[in-house]
Scaffold this motif. Structure first.
Motif, PDB file in Angstrom:
ATOM      1  N   GLN A 191      -3.584  -6.643   8.675  1.00 56.68           N
ATOM      2  CA  GLN A 191      -2.337  -6.475   9.582  1.00 56.68           C
ATOM      3  C   GLN A 191      -1.076  -5.841   8.632  1.00 56.68           C
ATOM      4  N   THR A 192      -1.071  -6.553   7.347  1.00 60.42           N
ATOM      5  CA  THR A 192      -0.222  -6.147   6.488  1.00 60.42           C
ATOM      6  C   THR A 192      -0.293  -4.524   6.058  1.00 60.42           C
ATOM      7  N   MET A 193      -1.606  -4.188   5.903  1.00 54.63           N
ATOM      8  CA  MET A 193      -1.676  -2.774   5.789  1.00 54.63           C
ATOM      9  C   MET A 193      -1.437  -1.794   6.770  1.00 54.63           C
ATOM     10  N   GLU A 194      -1.739  -2.396   7.982  1.00 50.94           N
ATOM     11  CA  GLU A 194      -1.340  -1.641   9.163  1.00 50.94           C
ATOM     12  C   GLU A 194       0.348  -1.401   9.161  1.00 50.94           C
ATOM     13  N   HIS A 195       0.853  -2.542   8.709  1.00 50.39           N
ATOM     14  CA  HIS A 195       2.301  -2.688   8.894  1.00 50.39           C
ATOM     15  C   HIS A 195       2.953  -1.681   7.915  1.00 50.39           C
ATOM     16  N   PHE A 196       2.451  -1.514   6.856  1.00 53.24           N
ATOM     17  CA  PHE A 196       3.070  -0.596   5.736  1.00 53.24           C
ATOM     18  C   PHE A 196       2.736   0.670   5.930  1.00 53.24           C
ATOM     19  N   LEU A 197       1.539   0.771   6.381  1.00 53.12           N
ATOM     20  CA  LEU A 197       1.323   2.279   6.753  1.00 53.12           C
ATOM     21  C   LEU A 197       1.965   2.918   8.035  1.00 53.12           C
ATOM     22  N   SER A 198       2.225   2.089   8.781  1.00 57.17           N
ATOM     23  CA  SER A 198       3.131   2.540  10.203  1.00 57.17           C
ATOM     24  C   SER A 198       4.381   3.092   9.481  1.00 57.17           C
ATOM     25  N   ALA A 199       4.965   2.088   8.490  1.00 60.67           N
ATOM     26  CA  ALA A 199       6.221   2.233   8.122  1.00 60.67           C
ATOM     27  C   ALA A 199       6.244   3.540   7.238  1.00 60.67           C
ATOM     28  N   LEU A 200       5.130   3.769   6.517  1.00 59.84           N
ATOM     29  CA  LEU A 200       5.004   5.146   5.760  1.00 59.84           C
ATOM     30  C   LEU A 200       4.939   6.172   6.627  1.00 59.84           C
ATOM     31  N   ILE A 201       4.373   6.305   7.760  1.00 59.40           N
ATOM     32  CA  ILE A 201       4.259   7.449   8.770  1.00 59.40           C
ATOM     33  C   ILE A 201       5.520   7.711   9.464  1.00 59.40           C
ATOM     34  N   GLU A 202       6.458   6.676   9.573  1.00 56.51           N
ATOM     35  CA  GLU A 202       7.549   7.079  10.282  1.00 56.51           C
ATOM     36  C   GLU A 202       8.890   7.445   9.108  1.00 56.51           C
ATOM     37  N   LEU A 203       8.727   7.041   8.121  1.00 58.21           N
ATOM     38  CA  LEU A 203       9.572   7.550   7.006  1.00 58.21           C
ATOM     39  C   LEU A 203       9.042   8.939   6.510  1.00 58.21           C
ATOM     40  N   TYR A 204       7.875   9.036   6.441  1.00 59.77           N
ATOM     41  CA  TYR A 204       7.196  10.370   6.085  1.00 59.77           C
ATOM     42  C   TYR A 204       6.109  10.991   6.847  1.00 59.77           C
ATOM     43  N   PRO A 205       6.417  11.573   7.982  1.00 57.77           N
ATOM     44  CA  PRO A 205       5.578  12.167   8.948  1.00 57.77           C
ATOM     45  C   PRO A 205       4.544  13.008   8.382  1.00 57.77           C
ATOM     46  N   ILE A 206       4.977  13.633   7.422  1.00 54.04           N
ATOM     47  CA  ILE A 206       4.181  14.763   6.535  1.00 54.04           C
ATOM     48  C   ILE A 206       2.815  14.125   5.973  1.00 54.04           C
ATOM     49  N   PHE A 207       2.979  12.827   5.472  1.00 53.33           N
ATOM     50  CA  PHE A 207       1.743  12.094   5.121  1.00 53.33           C
ATOM     51  C   PHE A 207       0.988  11.647   6.085  1.00 53.33           C
ATOM     52  N   SER A 208       1.043  11.781   7.218  1.00 55.66           N
ATOM     53  CA  SER A 208       0.348  11.402   8.572  1.00 55.66           C
ATOM     54  C   SER A 208      -1.210  11.472   8.657  1.00 55.66           C
ATOM     55  N   ARG A 209      -1.504  12.792   7.773  1.00 57.50           N
ATOM     56  CA  ARG A 209      -3.139  12.924   7.817  1.00 57.50           C
ATOM     57  C   ARG A 209      -3.535  12.720   6.514  1.00 57.50           C
ATOM     58  N   LEU A 210      -3.009  12.078   5.860  1.00 57.95           N
ATOM     59  CA  LEU A 210      -3.442  11.654   4.287  1.00 57.95           C
ATOM     60  C   LEU A 210      -4.658  10.791   4.245  1.00 57.95           C
ATOM     61  N   ARG A 211      -5.558  10.989   3.483  1.00 57.06           N
ATOM     62  CA  ARG A 211      -6.610  10.029   3.449  1.00 57.06           C
ATOM     63  C   ARG A 211      -6.313   9.122   2.167  1.00 57.06           C
ATOM     64  N   MET A 212      -6.886   7.847   2.588  1.00 59.95           N
ATOM     65  CA  MET A 212      -6.526   6.796   1.260  1.00 59.95           C
ATOM     66  C   MET A 212      -7.998   6.829   0.616  1.00 59.95           C
ATOM     67  N   LEU A 213      -7.778   6.674  -0.713  1.00 61.77           N
ATOM     68  CA  LEU A 213      -9.098   6.798  -1.554  1.00 61.77           C
ATOM     69  C   LEU A 213      -9.445   5.076  -2.096  1.00 61.77           C
ATOM     70  N   ARG A 214      -8.185   4.606  -2.401  1.00 62.97           N
ATOM     71  CA  ARG A 214      -8.723   3.000  -2.843  1.00 62.97           C
ATOM     72  C   ARG A 214      -7.547   2.145  -2.321  1.00 62.97           C
ATOM     73  N   HIS A 215      -7.875   0.936  -2.022  1.00 57.76           N
ATOM     74  CA  HIS A 215      -7.374  -0.040  -1.846  1.00 57.76           C
ATOM     75  C   HIS A 215      -7.626  -1.476  -2.674  1.00 57.76           C
ATOM     76  N   TRP A 216      -6.415  -2.122  -3.146  1.00 54.61           N
ATOM     77  CA  TRP A 216      -6.892  -3.372  -3.896  1.00 54.61           C
ATOM     78  C   TRP A 216      -5.747  -4.473  -3.407  1.00 54.61           C
ATOM     79  N   GLY A 217      -6.176  -5.673  -3.793  1.00 55.24           N
ATOM     80  CA  GLY A 217      -5.079  -6.604  -4.024  1.00 55.24           C
ATOM     81  C   GLY A 217      -5.124  -7.275  -5.181  1.00 55.24           C
ATOM     82  N   GLY A 218      -3.845  -7.758  -5.812  1.00 53.82           N
ATOM     83  CA  GLY A 218      -3.675  -8.571  -6.981  1.00 53.82           C
ATOM     84  C   GLY A 218      -3.044  -9.776  -6.405  1.00 53.82           C
ATOM     85  N   ILE A 219      -3.300 -10.961  -7.283  1.00 58.29           N
ATOM     86  CA  ILE A 219      -2.521 -12.048  -6.802  1.00 58.29           C
ATOM     87  C   ILE A 219      -1.381 -12.173  -7.669  1.00 58.29           C
ATOM     88  N   VAL A 220      -0.289 -12.451  -6.929  1.00 61.41           N
ATOM     89  CA  VAL A 220       1.161 -12.732  -7.267  1.00 61.41           C
ATOM     90  C   VAL A 220       1.661 -13.968  -7.339  1.00 61.41           C
TER      91      VAL A 220
END
Lengths: 416, 100
Positions: free
Chosen positions: A311-340
């Motif tokens: 749901q964190t991913m969903e949250h920031f991707l929806s923010a991305l699309i609202e700020l940059y509608p041009i990226f709405s059809r962009l496909r994602m290649l890689r996704h990762w998590g680091g521990i902070v």
């Protein structure tokens, strides 16, 4: 060390590029060092490099449980900036930014530091007041910055959605032109090579399993490659600060959280700066390969599993699309998590500890990459002299007792 | 320390609210480490002991007792025991019940 230069490139081209040597030696641990650095990430390697270069201490080992460039140094979104609010933080991150500006020349390794500027967006009146306050504070501390209005943001990023009727309209931004991005792997490799050439042993596949103490003084570290004695031990880890502190018998005000990021398919050049949004938790830049590098806030719960929640991913991707509608059809290649490792005040701990001779440089939260050179610089000073540098004095473990916290939740830009 | 088998989640956690049963993670908010008691007489503590209560956390790599709130459900707090590497939740129980 073989110098990297256009002449050497030409010379090796004659030999079909078969003459290049590994960038650093494969060192075997000695039984004793003057200084042991636990953690071979960017910060640990920078510490080793400055110990050898600035303080002349070359009897140093860097112990890395995995391989160089395999941890959080390779898992971040590579943003470098110094527009922090408080004097203590501004001094630390600005020192770092100044070192970044000469780093490629200093270590003879192209870290591809690109000062393309960073925008921190404001979405409501309070955001804009905070931005104005922070930019004023920055300017008083000699950190570059200015406040932009909506039109100013639009000039830099023409495709950003500045419609007034979106959920979080873009009212303006802070703009730090000297900020930018760098190549994260190159930072680790470059520091490793530079430290190695000054005599530092870089020991990979060597996990620390215990810290031996005697009369409150650190004596040695137990590792998967045997016991190694040392006069001083510097712990520069991320994601496992609490585990190391437990080995040394004390507790830290730190909790570890997954922080995730993702990378899109490569695009033609479209975004020539970095845009961050504090309020809606998305930040984006474009790498030299053309991929968009996208990051967000940490997951709310503690975790050491190197992956993020859905749901964190969903949250920031929806923010991305609202700020940059041009990226709405962009496909994602890689996704990762680091521990902070996050501290309660979103500032690092660069400090002596209850154990004599044992020093910690941890808790960088979501913003450690930008601080790599500065962190190494001040921690090298701390390890060499046994005392904090004036820049890292405010970042002691003691501050949690005295209450003199360095609250940077505002400028950390990512929810802790 | 790290004994639980790794299980890779590709979707969100399923958390069992003691009152409402199993629900998606997105209905809950996280409330940090459990069983941290406010000292009965804060005035009697020195700065180190007070800091220990306020800031120090166990942050284990392994099983962790923590608090959750069913924010988008019954809105009640409860405790859970979750593994911080595999994210497996082995039990949940109401705040006022003993853990074992």
């Amino acid at each position: 060390m073989q110098n990297y230069s256009i002449f050497n490139l030409a010379r090796h081209a004659m030999g079909g590029h078969r003459g290049w040597k590994p960038a650093w030696r494969e060192a075997t641990p000695k039984s004793r060092y003057k200084v042991i650095i636990v953690g071979g990430g960017g910060h640990g390697l920078a510490t080793a490099y400055y110990l050898a270069k600035v303080h002349g201490i070359r009897d140093v080992a860097v112990l890395e449980k995995g391989w160089i460039g395999g941890g959080n140094t390779a898992r971040n979104t590579t943003i470098v900036r110094s527009n922090y609010l408080w004097d203590a933080s501004a001094a630390l991150y600005e020192k770092s930014l100044k070192l970044w500006e000469g780093l490629s020349q200093d270590i003879n390794y192209n870290v591809m530091f690109s000062q393309r500027g960073v925008l921190n967006l404001g979405h409501n009146l309070q955001d804009m007041r905070d931005i104005r306050r922070r930019v004023n504070a920055n300017q008083l501390n000699g950190v570059d910055g200015e406040v932009l209005d909506t039109a100013g943001v639009k000039r830099l990023v023409p495709f950003i959605n500045t419609s007034p009727d979106i959920r979080y309209p873009v009212l303006g931004a802070s703009w730090q032109p000297r900020a930018g991005i760098a190549r994260h792997d190159a930072v680790a490799w470059g520091y490793a090579r530079a430290a190695d050439s000054l005599g530092v042993d870089i020991i990979e596949n060597c996990e620390v399993t215990g810290i031996r103490r005697e009369d409150g003084q650190v004596r040695a570290v137990e590792t998967t490659r045997g016991v190694i004695e040392a006069d001083r031990v510097g712990v520069v880890v991320s994601g496992h600060a609490g585990v190391l502190a437990e080995m040394a018998g004390f507790r830290l005000p730190i909790e570890s959280h997954p922080l995730q990021a993702l990378v899109s398919e490569p695009l033609k050049p479209i975004l020539d700066t970095v845009v961050m949004s504090n309020a809606i938790h998305v930040y984006v830049s474009q790498s030299d390969k053309g991929e968009l590098v996208i990051g967000a806030g940490v997951d709310s719960y503690n975790g050491y599993g190197q992956r993020g929640s859905f749901q964190t991913m969903e949250h920031f991707l929806s923010a991305l699309i609202e700020l940059y509608p041009i990226f709405s059809r962009l496909r994602m290649l890689r996704h990762w998590g680091g521990i902070v490792d996050t501290a309660p005040d979103a500032s690092p701990i660069i400090s002596n500890t209850p154990v004599e001779g044992l020093f910690f440089n941890v808790g960088w939260g979501t913003g450690g990459f930008k601080a790599t050179p500065g962190s190494g610089w001040v921690f090298a000073h701390t390890l060499a002299t046994g005392m904090p540098h004036e820049i890292n004095a405010p970042f002691s473990l003691e501050r949690f007792h005295s209450g003199a916290l360095v609250d940077e939740h505002g400028a950390a830009a990512v929810a802790h | 320390m790290n004994t639980a088998p790794l299980r890779w989640h590709i979707d969100m956690l399923m958390i069992t609210c003691p009152w409402c049963g199993p629900r998606d993670e997105s209905e809950f908010t996280y409330g940090g480490e459990a069983n941290i008691e406010r000292p009965a007489d804060p005035e009697a503590l020195d700065d180190a002991a007070w800091a220990d209560y306020l800031f120090m956390r166990s942050n284990p790599k392994g099983w962790h007792q923590e608090q959750w709130n069913h924010a988008h459900g019954c809105r009640r707090w409860f405790k859970a025991e979750r593994h911080t590497v595999s994210y497996e939740i082995r039990r949940t129980w109401p705040m006022d019940e003993e853990s074992s």
